[in-house]
Design a protein around this motif. Structure first.
Motif, PDB file in Angstrom:
ATOM      1  N   TRP A   1      24.223  37.578  17.018  1.00  0.00           N
ATOM      2  CA  TRP A   1      25.379  36.822  16.496  1.00  0.00           C
ATOM      3  C   TRP A   1      26.515  36.770  17.496  1.00  0.00           C
ATOM      4  CZ3 TRP A   1      30.109  39.122  15.723  1.00  0.00           C
ATOM      5  CH2 TRP A   1      30.148  40.520  15.705  1.00  0.00           C
ATOM      6  N   ARG A   2      26.699  37.794  18.329  1.00  0.00           N
ATOM      7  CA  ARG A   2      27.784  37.762  19.321  1.00  0.00           C
ATOM      8  C   ARG A   2      27.510  36.701  20.388  1.00  0.00           C
ATOM      9  NH1 ARG A   2      28.424  44.058  19.545  1.00  0.00           N
ATOM     10  NH2 ARG A   2      29.986  44.282  17.909  1.00  0.00           N
ATOM     11  N   ASP A   3      26.273  36.624  20.827  1.00  0.00           N
ATOM     12  CA  ASP A   3      25.913  35.598  21.810  1.00  0.00           C
ATOM     13  C   ASP A   3      26.133  34.199  21.240  1.00  0.00           C
ATOM     14  OD1 ASP A   3      25.144  37.572  23.591  1.00  0.00           O
ATOM     15  OD2 ASP A   3      23.024  37.458  23.015  1.00  0.00           O
ATOM     16  N   PHE A   4      25.736  34.005  19.992  1.00  0.00           N
ATOM     17  CA  PHE A   4      25.910  32.711  19.342  1.00  0.00           C
ATOM     18  C   PHE A   4      27.394  32.354  19.244  1.00  0.00           C
ATOM     19  CE2 PHE A   4      26.660  30.073  15.629  1.00  0.00           C
ATOM     20  CZ  PHE A   4      25.786  29.028  15.854  1.00  0.00           C
ATOM     21  N   ASP A   5      28.206  33.294  18.765  1.00  0.00           N
ATOM     22  CA  ASP A   5      29.639  33.039  18.620  1.00  0.00           C
ATOM     23  C   ASP A   5      30.310  32.786  19.970  1.00  0.00           C
ATOM     24  OD1 ASP A   5      29.394  33.259  15.901  1.00  0.00           O
ATOM     25  OD2 ASP A   5      30.346  35.235  15.748  1.00  0.00           O
ATOM     26  N   ASN A   6      29.897  33.517  21.009  1.00  0.00           N
ATOM     27  CA  ASN A   6      30.455  33.290  22.346  1.00  0.00           C
ATOM     28  C   ASN A   6      30.086  31.912  22.876  1.00  0.00           C
ATOM     29  OD1 ASN A   6      31.746  35.768  22.497  1.00  0.00           O
ATOM     30  ND2 ASN A   6      30.017  36.775  23.500  1.00  0.00           N
ATOM     31  N   LYS A   7      28.854  31.496  22.622  1.00  0.00           N
ATOM     32  CA  LYS A   7      28.416  30.162  23.048  1.00  0.00           C
ATOM     33  C   LYS A   7      29.247  29.083  22.344  1.00  0.00           C
ATOM     34  CE  LYS A   7      24.322  27.254  23.115  1.00  0.00           C
ATOM     35  NZ  LYS A   7      22.947  27.112  22.635  1.00  0.00           N
ATOM     36  N   GLN A   8      29.486  29.268  21.048  1.00  0.00           N
ATOM     37  CA  GLN A   8      30.289  28.322  20.282  1.00  0.00           C
ATOM     38  C   GLN A   8      31.715  28.252  20.847  1.00  0.00           C
ATOM     39  OE1 GLN A   8      27.986  26.596  18.625  1.00  0.00           O
ATOM     40  NE2 GLN A   8      28.942  26.759  16.638  1.00  0.00           N
TER      41      GLN A   8
ATOM     42  N   ARG B   1      30.685  29.930  12.728  1.00  0.00           N
ATOM     43  CA  ARG B   1      30.267  31.249  13.203  1.00  0.00           C
ATOM     44  C   ARG B   1      28.937  31.659  12.594  1.00  0.00           C
ATOM     45  NH1 ARG B   1      32.535  30.194  17.018  1.00  0.00           N
ATOM     46  NH2 ARG B   1      34.768  30.289  17.240  1.00  0.00           N
ATOM     47  N   CYS B   2      28.228  32.483  13.321  1.00  0.00           N
ATOM     48  CA  CYS B   2      26.912  32.955  12.890  1.00  0.00           C
ATOM     49  C   CYS B   2      27.027  33.705  11.570  1.00  0.00           C
ATOM     50  CB  CYS B   2      26.330  33.869  13.954  1.00  0.00           C
ATOM     51  SG  CYS B   2      24.648  34.394  13.606  1.00  0.00           S
ATOM     52  N   GLY B   3      26.188  33.340  10.622  1.00  0.00           N
ATOM     53  CA  GLY B   3      26.161  34.009   9.327  1.00  0.00           C
ATOM     54  C   GLY B   3      27.130  33.450   8.309  1.00  0.00           C
TER      55      GLY B   3
ATOM     56  N   TYR C   1      27.057  27.919   8.416  1.00  0.00           N
ATOM     57  CA  TYR C   1      25.882  28.188   9.252  1.00  0.00           C
ATOM     58  C   TYR C   1      24.625  28.256   8.395  1.00  0.00           C
ATOM     59  CZ  TYR C   1      22.841  30.772  12.491  1.00  0.00           C
ATOM     60  OH  TYR C   1      21.799  31.178  13.283  1.00  0.00           O
ATOM     61  N   ARG C   2      24.707  28.983   7.298  1.00  0.00           N
ATOM     62  CA  ARG C   2      23.543  29.164   6.432  1.00  0.00           C
ATOM     63  C   ARG C   2      23.156  27.877   5.708  1.00  0.00           C
ATOM     64  NH1 ARG C   2      26.644  33.634   4.647  1.00  0.00           N
ATOM     65  NH2 ARG C   2      26.808  32.585   2.650  1.00  0.00           N
ATOM     66  N   SER C   3      24.107  27.000   5.464  1.00  0.00           N
ATOM     67  CA  SER C   3      23.794  25.769   4.739  1.00  0.00           C
ATOM     68  C   SER C   3      23.293  24.643   5.654  1.00  0.00           C
ATOM     69  CB  SER C   3      25.015  25.293   3.946  1.00  0.00           C
ATOM     70  OG  SER C   3      26.038  24.886   4.818  1.00  0.00           O
ATOM     71  N   GLY C   4      23.253  24.883   6.957  1.00  0.00           N
ATOM     72  CA  GLY C   4      22.706  23.890   7.882  1.00  0.00           C
ATOM     73  C   GLY C   4      23.699  22.855   8.366  1.00  0.00           C
ATOM     74  N   LEU C   5      24.979  23.186   8.332  1.00  0.00           N
ATOM     75  CA  LEU C   5      25.994  22.230   8.746  1.00  0.00           C
ATOM     76  C   LEU C   5      25.900  21.892  10.233  1.00  0.00           C
ATOM     77  CD1 LEU C   5      28.381  20.559   7.778  1.00  0.00           C
ATOM     78  CD2 LEU C   5      29.869  22.497   8.268  1.00  0.00           C
TER      79      LEU C   5
END
Length: 84
Positions: free
Chosen positions: A3-10, A48-50, A54-58
């Motif tokens: 999740w940290r990598d994902f958030d940093n990429k965002q 953000r991750c989670g 994110y969970r609903s596929g936006l």
């Protein structure tokens, strides 16, 4: 990818788009489609991750909207927003 990598990429994507938006606005005002493109990209980058979005596929919905908008944009507008 955690999740940290994902958030940093965002966050990196948001910063890059904001810098590009500021650069091209200095040249001349943005068109409506260019503003929409940046707004959609900014919204995508703020998920953000989670999170519920994110969970609903936006993210995939925003990606499809961005692609459709890119098809409608002129080649000049597209080059301008992407920095090519």
């Amino acid at each position: 990818m955690n999740w940290r990598d994902f958030d940093n990429k965002q966050l990196e994507m948001q910063m890059k788009d904001l810098k590009r938006c500021i650069e091209i606005q200095a040249e001349r005002p943005l068109t409506v489609r260019e503003k929409d493109w940046f707004n959609l990209r900014y919204d995508r980058g703020s998920i953000r991750c989670g999170s519920r979005s994110y969970r609903s596929g936006l993210i995939s919905s925003l990606d499809r909207a961005i692609k459709r908008l890119e098809k409608e944009m002129t080649s000049d507008e597209l080059r301008r927003v992407k920095g090519e």
